[in-house]
Structures are given as C-alpha cells and as structure tokens.
Design a protein around this motif. Structure first.
Motif, PDB file in Angstrom:
ATOM      1  N   SER A 335      20.912  10.268 -23.840  1.00 54.76           N
ATOM      2  CA  SER A 335      19.654  10.812 -24.445  1.00 54.76           C
ATOM      3  C   SER A 335      20.383  11.922 -25.005  1.00 54.76           C
ATOM      4  O   SER A 335      20.819  11.989 -23.796  1.00 54.76           O
ATOM      5  N   GLN A 336      19.266  12.559 -25.614  1.00 58.45           N
ATOM      6  CA  GLN A 336      19.017  13.921 -25.433  1.00 58.45           C
ATOM      7  C   GLN A 336      19.404  14.566 -24.162  1.00 58.45           C
ATOM      8  O   GLN A 336      19.871  15.629 -23.657  1.00 58.45           O
ATOM      9  N   GLU A 360      26.427  17.264 -34.254  1.00 61.12           N
ATOM     10  CA  GLU A 360      25.008  18.377 -34.668  1.00 61.12           C
ATOM     11  C   GLU A 360      23.548  16.738 -34.954  1.00 61.12           C
ATOM     12  O   GLU A 360      22.208  16.904 -34.432  1.00 61.12           O
ATOM     13  N   GLN A 361      24.019  16.434 -36.397  1.00 60.09           N
ATOM     14  CA  GLN A 361      22.431  14.695 -36.520  1.00 60.09           C
ATOM     15  C   GLN A 361      23.061  14.020 -35.722  1.00 60.09           C
ATOM     16  O   GLN A 361      22.395  13.376 -35.702  1.00 60.09           O
ATOM     17  N   ALA A 362      24.241  12.980 -35.382  1.00 58.49           N
ATOM     18  CA  ALA A 362      23.828  12.050 -34.206  1.00 58.49           C
ATOM     19  C   ALA A 362      22.655  12.797 -32.929  1.00 58.49           C
ATOM     20  O   ALA A 362      22.356  11.947 -32.644  1.00 58.49           O
ATOM     21  N   TYR A 363      22.662  14.078 -32.259  1.00 59.33           N
ATOM     22  CA  TYR A 363      22.326  14.425 -31.442  1.00 59.33           C
ATOM     23  C   TYR A 363      20.419  14.322 -31.716  1.00 59.33           C
ATOM     24  O   TYR A 363      19.656  13.526 -31.004  1.00 59.33           O
ATOM     25  N   ARG A 364      20.480  14.904 -33.042  1.00 61.90           N
ATOM     26  CA  ARG A 364      18.627  15.130 -33.387  1.00 61.90           C
ATOM     27  C   ARG A 364      18.280  13.377 -33.798  1.00 61.90           C
ATOM     28  O   ARG A 364      17.665  13.326 -33.397  1.00 61.90           O
ATOM     29  N   ASN A 365      19.462  12.678 -34.992  1.00 56.58           N
ATOM     30  CA  ASN A 365      18.887  11.220 -35.353  1.00 56.58           C
ATOM     31  C   ASN A 365      18.909  10.553 -34.694  1.00 56.58           C
ATOM     32  O   ASN A 365      18.243   9.504 -34.620  1.00 56.58           O
ATOM     33  N   GLU A 366      20.375  10.263 -34.050  1.00 61.31           N
ATOM     34  CA  GLU A 366      20.250   8.984 -33.210  1.00 61.31           C
ATOM     35  C   GLU A 366      20.319   8.633 -32.163  1.00 61.31           C
ATOM     36  O   GLU A 366      19.988   7.653 -31.349  1.00 61.31           O
TER      37      GLU A 366
END
Ligand code: ADP
Ligand code: MG
Length: 666
Positions: A335-336, A360-366
């Motif tokens: 998780s984040q 960064e996209q995976a961190y924010r959206n996935e």
C-alpha cells in the motif's frame, strides 16, 4: 558509527523518546489507556517498557509488550536485555509459540500477540501484568485486532492496568476513538529528507532490477556513504536476490579486482536467529552492508545507518480464498502507507534516497492508501474457537475495530463444524473445547483427537510437531541431486506425513545427533525444534489426560488420523500427478518432491496439508487415503460408490444430501 562509538546509555538518551520521557510517563500515570505514535526508530519498542520498569510499575506485575512477529519479539528482548545489562531470560525475556525464554525473575516480557491471546484463556484478567504495551498496532494483524477488543473489555474490569497502544503511522486516531476518548501522545520525530525516485516504466523482473540498482549504488558511492536496504517479498525472492547479487559482484571483481566489499545480509522470519542478528552487527572491514529484507524491516526492526532503500513494491500477504476454502500467501503490491514507511528507512541517520522499482503512476493509481487489516482477509477458525471458549457466544457482538465479513465468519464456522468443534447451533462441543488447549490449527488438533481414539498419539504428535516447523530437508543449490537422493531414502511411499515421522524416528534412533543430520541433508536445528515442540505438545496431552500410545508398525491407522484432519482437502486423480479437489473441482498438482512418486503409481485419492501457488497449484505434504476413510471421517461430504469391477469411488454428496446430513448429525 554512532552505535560503535557511543555507550549504550548515550545511545538510549539520544533516542527521540528520551527527550519526551517525562511528559510521556505523566500521561501514562494519568490515564488507563494511551495511544503512542512515533516514527520507526524513535524508541517505542525498546524504551517504553524500560521507562515503565524504571518508574516502578514492575513492582506490581509484569510489563508485557506484544509484537506482531516472532523475530521482533526475540530480537528486541535480546537488545533490551543488553541495554539493561542482564541475562536474556532473566529480568528481560520473551515468549513465542513453542518457545518460552522467561523465568520467575522476569519483569519485562516481550511476546507475540498470539501468546498473550492464549494466556487470556487461562487468566482472563491477565492479573500477572501491571502494564501491557500493544506494540506495532498499526500492522493490524489478526491477533492484535482480537487483543484490542479483549483489552477494551478488560480495562473496564481492571482499573489498575495500564494499556499502551503504539503505532508508527499517523492514523492513530482510529485506535484512540476505538477505546472511547483516550489521549494520543506523539513522539516528535527526527528525520532527514529522502529523495524518492520512481522507475520510468514498469519493471518486468524486480529481482533483476533490484540487483542492478544495488550494484549501481554500491559502485558509484563510497562505502562510508551508507548502507543499502532492499525490500523483497519473501524468503525465495530474498535468497535469489542475494545469490544473483553475490554472483554479479564476483564477476565484476574478476574483471578488475577492485570492487569494494559488500556484506549481503538476508532477513526473513524463518532465518535462524544467529543469522538474523547479523543485520545489526558491523560488517567486517570497511564493507558496506546490503540488507535484503521482507517487510519485517519496514517498522518492526530498525537498522541504523541505512542511506539507500530499494523498494520492489510487493509483499506477501495471507489471504483467505473462499473459493478454495483456505488461506494462501499471495504476492501483492504494497500500500502507499507501506511504501512511505519503506522510503522513511533511508532518512533516519541522514538524508537518503529511495529507489522505487515501480512507476509514480502505479503508486498513485494502483496502490491502496493502506493495507486491508488481516481480520478482513484471512481464515478465522482459530480466532472463533478462542473467542467461543472465552464465552463470546455471538461473534457479531464482539467489539472488533473492523469487523470481519459475514462470509468469512460463516465459512470458518462451517469448517469448525465439519471438524466437530462446533455443534449445529454454533456452540463449542466437547472436542472443540479440547482443541482450544493446543496452540495449533484446528485441523491439526483434530488429527490429535482422532489419534487419541485410534490409539496412535505417539506417532501423530510427532507428525504434528514436524508440520509446525519449516522444512527439515536441506537442499543446497550446488548439491541438489545428492540432497534429493538423500531425501528419497526416507520416503514412506504412501505419505509425506509418514515420511516426516520416519525421519524423526530415525533421528531419535541415531541419538538425535547433528552429524547424522548433516550426513542425510537434514537441518539439525529444525529437528531439535521439532523435538521441543513435541515435548510441549506431549505435556499438554498429559495435562488433558490423553494417553501416550503407539500403534507400532501399523501406520495405516495413522493415515486414517491424517484423513480425519484433512478430508476437506481431499483430491482425486485425473491424470498422472494431476488432481482435482474433490469438493471444489479445482486443479491441484502433486509436488515433484512428494514421496508418493515412490509408489510406482499415483493413488486415486489423497489429502494434502496445504496448497502453494507457484507456477501451478501444488499440494504440499500429501497422504494417500482410502475412499472409505473419506466417507467415514467426512460423512457430511462423502459417501462411497462401488463402480464396475469393484472399483471404489468417493462420491461427493449433493447440496441437498449435505443439508440432510447436517440435520442427522444434530
Ligand atoms: P521503534 O519501536 O520506535 O521503531 P526501537 O525501540 O525499535 O524503535 O529502536 C530504537 C533504537 O534501538 C534504534 O536506533 C534501533 O536501531 C536500536 N535497536 C533496536 N533493536 C536493536 C538490536 N537488536 N541491535 C542493535 N540496535 C537495536
Ligand atoms: Mg517498534
């Protein structure tokens, strides 16, 4: 450098917790429950218990501190005994399942949450304790969550008890509001900025990427610039990462011979304790340390001097799969909140850098903001058994911080019912009451109870002990063929369980000698551990007045006991080595290392201990069974059908028949 040059007292006084010691102790004096928040490494785990002791609370009873993980309980107790300059097991000790390192002299006791949960069975008021620290509550493990509910009731009865709940993350208001309105005390942190670098594109192989990243850091920064911490998922990934890293370093060194030394140190829960301790030691010479860890190094264990973190972005989570009716470990994106904790490890002693092997996209959206609590994703059979025996009649009445789903409760109750632990009304039966006495999964308890009936407790208690420890077989990569041949000599062809029994018996017959183990590629430590576990289980059986009986050489009756524990995990053969679960029809495969390949043919029916998902669903530890036994031991599921040529088949009952059986069993 700090740890090497400063005295233990100076190190203690440098910790953030020390700066606020007086305010913290005042707030604890004034309140029954306090939530303490502080960043990892601020001294919550090692200092709080000592402060309570120094302020005299240990005069009124034990100071207990629970940890979500065994490794943490052991390692922290050792550290605190050193800080207090006492022998581990005396004033400071620890207790984990099957291992009690405490004595009458013990004042501070570290333990897993599971151990304290079991203590509530015999001592519901926990009168031996003056203070209880529920450490690392943010991890939200199953045991911690259940304990939180129990302690909430307990403080209402015991006005003198101090409860301290600690959390490394800031959403601690959840804990404070769960207990009503209790104060939250924040230990001011001392952290340095961490530069976070994301991967530009998704990485196809995180082991490979992590190795490359570690090498690049190592070669481009002087060794005194700080150590490296790599987060991997579990033991296998960690071992591979360490191996590949060592190989690449070797190659480079052969190239020009001037690669600086790198001490590669794995850490995971099954690693022997002496190797675990190495992560805290200074590396020999001027070597840099590269620690390759599971999420145990996220908040449980703090190693000083880390400047570089490499985060693969995954962890292994125990997840209950209602479709197959059991828990399995699944590799899941972190998780984040986990990712941020991991990054934070790089900024404890100075500014650091965190390399994330995901975009960064995976961190924010996935990624989820935080991990789903274990209570909402795993099998609850043990917890239900425990709560029922504590007198919680209706689980829906229990005060959970986050209640488990109805479906999970129902399926665990169903499993307990099929094992005979609950009656049709969901109340604990007499076998169920006996099962609670053993610190084992309900299925293994059932195996022991059947052994009592069938007169083979001596054999079955050995099997259960061997199943309670990690694999006893040693398979060094450079001697695979040799070690596999050695293991095959132990094979009891109809059963992996009996093979374990056979190994144990031979080990005992050979004087429990380590030299015997080494010769036969068996882990000596694991064997001693199994023996210890067995001794403790035999003690419990004695206290339950269960006679110790052997069945001699007739091991069929032992297989019957095994069948009685696992009939819900029965499989039927479809093709050579390919099976389907009798109840769900889902595929499962015989593992290449199974003793059953020694039979010359693979049996029609077998039961398995657990499923592991690697490239396929493999059954781990299996035993061939007779379809008649399935019908005898699991009548609610199976009947026997005779087909042409006298061939016997275990027939799965229809839904309607199952309901009929249920009514009959009443
Ligand atoms: P927290 O619980 O707040 O995360 P801890 O009490 O675990 O913090 O850690 C405080 C300090 O003690 C840290 O600097 C950590 O490195 C050190 N420490 C903890 N365990 C050990 C150990 N086994 N060996 C050496 N140092 C340790
Ligand atoms: Mg801690």
């Amino acid at each position: 450098e700090f740890a090497r040059s400063k005295t233990i007292r100076e190190q203690r006084e440098y910790l953030p917790a020390f700066a606020v010691r007086n305010q913290l102790m005042q707030i604890i004096r004034d309140n029954a429950i306090v939530v303490v928040v502080g960043q990892t490494g601020s001294g919550k785990t090692t200092q709080l218990a000592q402060y309570l002791h120094e302020d005299g609370y240990s005069r009124y009873g034990l100071i207990g501190c629970t940890q979500p993980r065994r490794v943490a309980a052991m390692s922290v107790a050792k550290r605190v005994s050193e800080e207090m300059d006492v022998t581990l097991g005396q004033e400071v000790g620890y207790t984990i399942r099957f291992e009690d390192c405490t004595s009458d002299a013990t004042l501070i006791k570290y333990m897993t949450a599971g151990v304290l949960l079991r203590e509530t069975l015999t001592e519901p008021d926990l009168d031996r304790y003056s203070c209880l620290i529920m450490d690392e509550a943010h991890e939200r493990t199953l045991d911690t969550d259940v304990l939180l509910g129990l302690l909430k009731r307990l403080v209402a009865r015991r006005r003198d008890l101090k409860v301290i709940v600690t959390s490394a993350t800031l959403n601690a208001e959840r804990f404070a509001s769960f207990f009503g309105t209790v104060p939250t005390f924040t230990i001011p942190g001392r952290t340095f900025p961490v530069d976070i670098l994301f991967s530009k594109s998704p990485c196809p192989d995180y082991v490979d990427s992590a190795v490359k990243q570690a090498l690049s850091i190592h070669l481009s920064h002087p060794t005194d610039a700080g150590d490296i911490l790599v987060f991997m998922t579990g033991q296998e990934d960690i071992e591979v990462t360490c191996q590949v890293l060592a190989d690449r370093l070797d190659q480079l060194d052969h190239g020009d011979g001037s690669v600086p030394a790198l001490a590669i140190l794995p850490i995971y829960s099954q690693l022997p304790a002496d190797l675990q301790a190495k992560i805290f030691e200074r590396a020999t010479g001027k070597a840099r340390k590269c620690i390759v860890a599971t999420n145990i190094a996220e908040t449980s264990l703090t190693v000083d001097g880390i400047m570089f973190v490499i985060d693969a972005g995954y962890c292994k989570l125990k997840v209950y799969n209602p479709r197959i009716g059991m828990d399995s470990l699944q590799v899941t994106p972190v998780s984040q909140a986990n990712a941020d904790q991991r990054a934070g490890r790089a900024g404890r002693t100075g500014p650091g850098t965190c390399y994330r092997l995901y975009t960064e996209q995976a961190y924010r959206n996935e990624m989820f903001p935080s991990t789903v609590p274990e209570i909402q994703r795993t099998n609850l059979a043990n917890v239900i058994l425990l709560l029922k025996s504590l007198g919680v009649v209706n689980l829906l009445d229990f005060d959970f911080m986050d209640a488990p789903g109805d479906e999970t409760i129902r399926s665990a109750m169903y499993q307990l019912w099929t094992l005979g632990a609950l009656d049709n009304l969901g109340a604990l039966t007499s076998p169920g009451r006996q099962m609670v006495e053993y610190p084992l999964d309900p299925a293994l308890c059932k195996m022991l109870l059947t052994a009592h009936e069938l007169g083979c407790t001596a054999e079955v208690v050995t099997i259960v002990s061997m199943l309670s420890i990690p694999s006893v077989f040693y398979r060094p990569k450079e001697r695979l063929a040799e070690s596999d041949a050695a293991r095959e000599k132990f094979y009891v062809p109809e059963s992996d369980h009996l093979t374990l029994l056979h190994v144990y018996n031979l080990w005992r017959a050979n004087g429990s000698r380590d030299s015997w183990c080494t010769k036969h590629f068996v882990h000596p430590k694991a064997m001693h551990k199994a023996h210890e576990v067995r001794t403790q289980l035999v003690d419990i059986m004695r206290s339950q007045r269960v006679p110790h009986r052997t069945c001699g050489t007739d091991w069929d009756v032992v297989r019957k006991c095994i069948c009685s524990a696992y009939f819900h995990q029965a499989a039927r053969q479809k093709g050579l080595g390919d099976y389907v679960n009798c109840r769900t029809g889902l595929p499962c495969h015989l593992h290449p290392t199974s003793a059953l390949y020694g039979l010359g043919f693979t049996p029609d029916y077998l039961v398995y201990h657990e499923l592991v998902m690697t490239t396929k669903e493999y059954m781990q530890c299996v035993t061939a069974v007779d379809p008649y036994w399935l019908a005898e031991m699991g009548p609610m599921f199976f009947s026997v059908k005779e087909t042409n040529w006298g061939h016997r088949e275990a027939r799965l009952r229809t839904q309607r028949e199952q309901q009929g059986m249920q009514a009959q069993l009443r």
